[in-house]
Design a protein around this motif. Structure first.
Motif, short mmCIF file in Angstrom:
data_model
loop_
_atom_site.label_atom_id
_atom_site.label_comp_id
_atom_site.label_asym_id
_atom_site.label_seq_id
_atom_site.Cartn_x
_atom_site.Cartn_y
_atom_site.Cartn_z
N VAL A 30 -23.24 55.11 2.13
CA VAL A 30 -21.88 55.63 2.26
C VAL A 30 -21.07 55.31 1.00
O VAL A 30 -20.34 56.16 0.49
CB VAL A 30 -21.19 55.06 3.52
N LEU A 31 -21.22 54.11 0.49
CA LEU A 31 -20.53 53.74 -0.74
C LEU A 31 -20.92 54.68 -1.88
O LEU A 31 -20.05 55.17 -2.63
CB LEU A 31 -20.84 52.29 -1.12
N MET A 54 -7.70 50.62 -19.12
CA MET A 54 -8.88 51.05 -18.36
C MET A 54 -8.48 52.14 -17.38
O MET A 54 -7.40 52.11 -16.78
CB MET A 54 -9.48 49.87 -17.58
N ASP A 55 -9.36 53.12 -17.19
CA ASP A 55 -9.14 54.13 -16.17
C ASP A 55 -9.32 53.50 -14.79
O ASP A 55 -10.18 52.62 -14.61
CB ASP A 55 -10.14 55.28 -16.32
N THR A 56 -8.52 53.93 -13.82
CA THR A 56 -8.64 53.41 -12.47
C THR A 56 -8.71 54.54 -11.46
O THR A 56 -8.06 55.58 -11.62
CB THR A 56 -7.46 52.48 -12.10
N VAL A 57 -9.52 54.33 -10.43
CA VAL A 57 -9.65 55.28 -9.33
C VAL A 57 -9.40 54.52 -8.04
O VAL A 57 -9.98 53.45 -7.82
CB VAL A 57 -11.06 55.91 -9.29
N GLY A 58 -8.53 55.05 -7.19
CA GLY A 58 -8.27 54.45 -5.90
C GLY A 58 -8.80 55.33 -4.78
O GLY A 58 -8.39 56.50 -4.68
N ILE A 59 -9.73 54.81 -3.99
CA ILE A 59 -10.24 55.54 -2.83
C ILE A 59 -9.37 55.13 -1.65
O ILE A 59 -9.37 53.96 -1.23
CB ILE A 59 -11.72 55.24 -2.60
N VAL A 60 -8.61 56.09 -1.12
CA VAL A 60 -7.55 55.80 -0.15
C VAL A 60 -7.97 56.22 1.25
O VAL A 60 -8.47 57.33 1.46
CB VAL A 60 -6.24 56.53 -0.55
N ARG A 61 -7.74 55.34 2.21
CA ARG A 61 -8.08 55.61 3.61
C ARG A 61 -7.14 56.67 4.19
O ARG A 61 -5.94 56.52 4.16
CB ARG A 61 -7.95 54.31 4.42
N CYS A 67 1.13 53.78 -7.91
CA CYS A 67 -0.27 53.77 -8.39
C CYS A 67 -0.50 54.93 -9.36
O CYS A 67 -1.07 54.76 -10.45
CB CYS A 67 -1.23 53.90 -7.22
N ALA A 68 -0.06 56.11 -8.94
CA ALA A 68 -0.26 57.30 -9.78
C ALA A 68 0.50 57.17 -11.10
O ALA A 68 0.00 57.57 -12.16
CB ALA A 68 0.19 58.54 -9.02
N ALA A 69 1.72 56.62 -11.04
CA ALA A 69 2.52 56.47 -12.26
C ALA A 69 1.85 55.52 -13.26
O ALA A 69 2.02 55.65 -14.47
CB ALA A 69 3.91 55.96 -11.92
N ALA A 70 1.07 54.56 -12.73
CA ALA A 70 0.34 53.63 -13.61
C ALA A 70 -0.97 54.22 -14.11
O ALA A 70 -1.71 53.55 -14.83
CB ALA A 70 0.08 52.32 -12.87
N GLY A 71 -1.28 55.45 -13.70
CA GLY A 71 -2.47 56.13 -14.21
C GLY A 71 -3.64 56.15 -13.27
O GLY A 71 -4.72 56.66 -13.63
N MET A 72 -3.48 55.65 -12.06
CA MET A 72 -4.60 55.64 -11.11
C MET A 72 -4.82 57.03 -10.54
O MET A 72 -3.87 57.70 -10.12
CB MET A 72 -4.33 54.64 -9.97
N ARG A 73 -6.08 57.46 -10.52
CA ARG A 73 -6.43 58.72 -9.86
C ARG A 73 -6.77 58.42 -8.41
O ARG A 73 -7.61 57.58 -8.12
CB ARG A 73 -7.62 59.38 -10.58
N LEU A 74 -6.09 59.09 -7.49
CA LEU A 74 -6.24 58.82 -6.07
C LEU A 74 -7.19 59.82 -5.43
O LEU A 74 -7.10 61.03 -5.68
CB LEU A 74 -4.87 58.90 -5.38
N HIS A 75 -8.08 59.30 -4.61
CA HIS A 75 -9.06 60.13 -3.90
C HIS A 75 -9.00 59.76 -2.42
O HIS A 75 -9.27 58.62 -2.04
CB HIS A 75 -10.47 59.89 -4.45
N PHE A 76 -8.61 60.71 -1.59
CA PHE A 76 -8.40 60.45 -0.17
C PHE A 76 -9.67 60.79 0.62
O PHE A 76 -10.28 61.84 0.41
CB PHE A 76 -7.23 61.28 0.35
N LEU A 113 -18.30 57.03 -3.94
CA LEU A 113 -18.13 56.94 -5.39
C LEU A 113 -18.42 58.28 -6.05
O LEU A 113 -17.71 58.70 -6.97
CB LEU A 113 -19.04 55.85 -5.96
N ASP A 114 -19.47 58.96 -5.57
CA ASP A 114 -19.80 60.27 -6.13
C ASP A 114 -18.67 61.26 -5.86
O ASP A 114 -18.26 62.01 -6.76
CB ASP A 114 -21.11 60.76 -5.52
N GLY A 115 -18.16 61.26 -4.65
CA GLY A 115 -17.09 62.18 -4.31
C GLY A 115 -15.81 61.93 -5.09
O GLY A 115 -15.04 62.85 -5.37
N ALA A 116 -15.60 60.67 -5.47
CA ALA A 116 -14.40 60.31 -6.24
C ALA A 116 -14.61 60.45 -7.74
O ALA A 116 -13.68 60.20 -8.52
CB ALA A 116 -14.00 58.87 -5.91
N GLY A 117 -15.82 60.84 -8.15
CA GLY A 117 -16.10 60.93 -9.58
C GLY A 117 -16.08 59.57 -10.24
O GLY A 117 -15.68 59.45 -11.40
#
Length: 297
Positions: free
Chosen positions: A133-134, A87-94, A110-119, A138-142
């Motif tokens: 806000v949520l 599964m694709d994963t996206v991490g929204i990072v504080r 996280c990145a090595a496991a395929g997670m796309r990080l969005h700060f 989510l929109d900003g992180a695609g």
């Protein structure tokens, strides 16, 4: 649909730790080795994520999105779960200021496991529970349309997985203690324990906000309060991810005594708290304590 990666493991081992800091006060210490429950998703991360992953797959989702800080165990576990399940994963990072810096070891994994990080900005991150806000995050992180796993993995589904942990410990201890971040593990654990048992949570963050969160989670999962639980505050050693020299020395000493790899952010604070509480007479003689070892270093 069967997903072998999510199949229940046997109950994690429960072992006795002979330690004079406890036996001198007539207290017996057991270690619930939940760090061994899954090879890549140890402890409460597997217990909280597995029910959410099953729900996501059954609903036909192929993407997960979740939230965490720069050192989040939950982000790493979600990234690993995505890799295991394809599964694709996206991490929204504080912390948007982290976007221009080299990734620390935790985020690099996280990145090595395929997670796309969005700060994102900390001010926005704090408001992520607000629907508008949520949606913006989510929109900003695609990540529109992805299955949303909350920060720390704590939601009503997660509590059903953590209740299994409590059921595994029925009759084994008088008090079952666990370190707390978002409160989901404690909320589910308490619900699964039997009559006469109680759960004790040791918050690793300062702030005193957890009790209300635990009540809210139990209401969502079980319709109201479930089980007996309490919090032991003031053992956070300055806040999340703070590991002062005295705590480091304590953790190293525990490792040496018991041959247990002690994770510093959560488990060390739990074991420190139990040692201090026992010394202060908080547990009557004859008490059996079980400490849930939720992760590995």
């Amino acid at each position: 649909m069967t997903h072998p990666e999510l199949l229940p493991r046997p109950p994690s081992p429960l072992v006795e730790a002979a330690d004079e800091r406890f036996t001198a006060h007539g207290v017996r210490l057991l270690l619930k080795r939940d760090d061994l429950v899954h090879p890549e998703l140890p402890g409460n991360k597997w217990r909280k994520l597995a029910p959410n992953l099953r729900a996501a797959l059954e609903a036909g989702h192929d993407r997960l999105v979740t939230f965490g800080g720069a050192y989040s165990n939950h982000l790493r576990a979600t990234a690993a779960a995505g890799r295991l399940l394809g599964m694709d994963t996206v991490g929204i990072v504080r912390g948007e200021e982290l976007a221009g810096r080299p990734l620390n070891d935790s985020l690099a994994r996280c990145a090595a496991a395929g997670m796309r990080l969005h700060f994102v900005a900390r001010s926005e991150y704090r408001r992520k529970a607000e629907p508008e806000v949520l949606a913006r995050l989510l929109d900003g992180a695609g990540a529109d349309g992805a299955y949303v796993v909350p920060e720390g993995g704590s939601n009503a589904l997660a509590l059903t997985g953590c209740a299994d942990l409590g059921r595994e410990l029925r009759g084994a201890a008088d008090v079952v203690a666990v370190a707390c971040g978002t409160g989901g593990t404690l909320a589910g654990l308490a619900a699964g324990l039997g009559p006469g048992q109680r759960a004790l949570g040791v918050p690793v963050l300062a702030g005193g906000f957890l009790a209300a969160e635990i009540r809210s989670l139990q209401l969502a999962a079980f319709g109201g309060p479930a089980g007996e639980w309490a919090l032991a505050e003031d053992f956070h050693h300055g806040g999340y991810a703070r590991v002062p020299a005295v705590l480091e020395a304590f953790a190293a000493g525990f490792e040496s005594r018991h041959g247990l790899p002690v994770e510093r952010i959560y488990v060390a604070k739990l074991l420190w708290a139990l040692t201090e509480l026992t010394a202060s007479g908080a547990f009557p003689r004859g008490t059996t304590l079980a400490a849930v070892i939720t992760g590995r270093p």
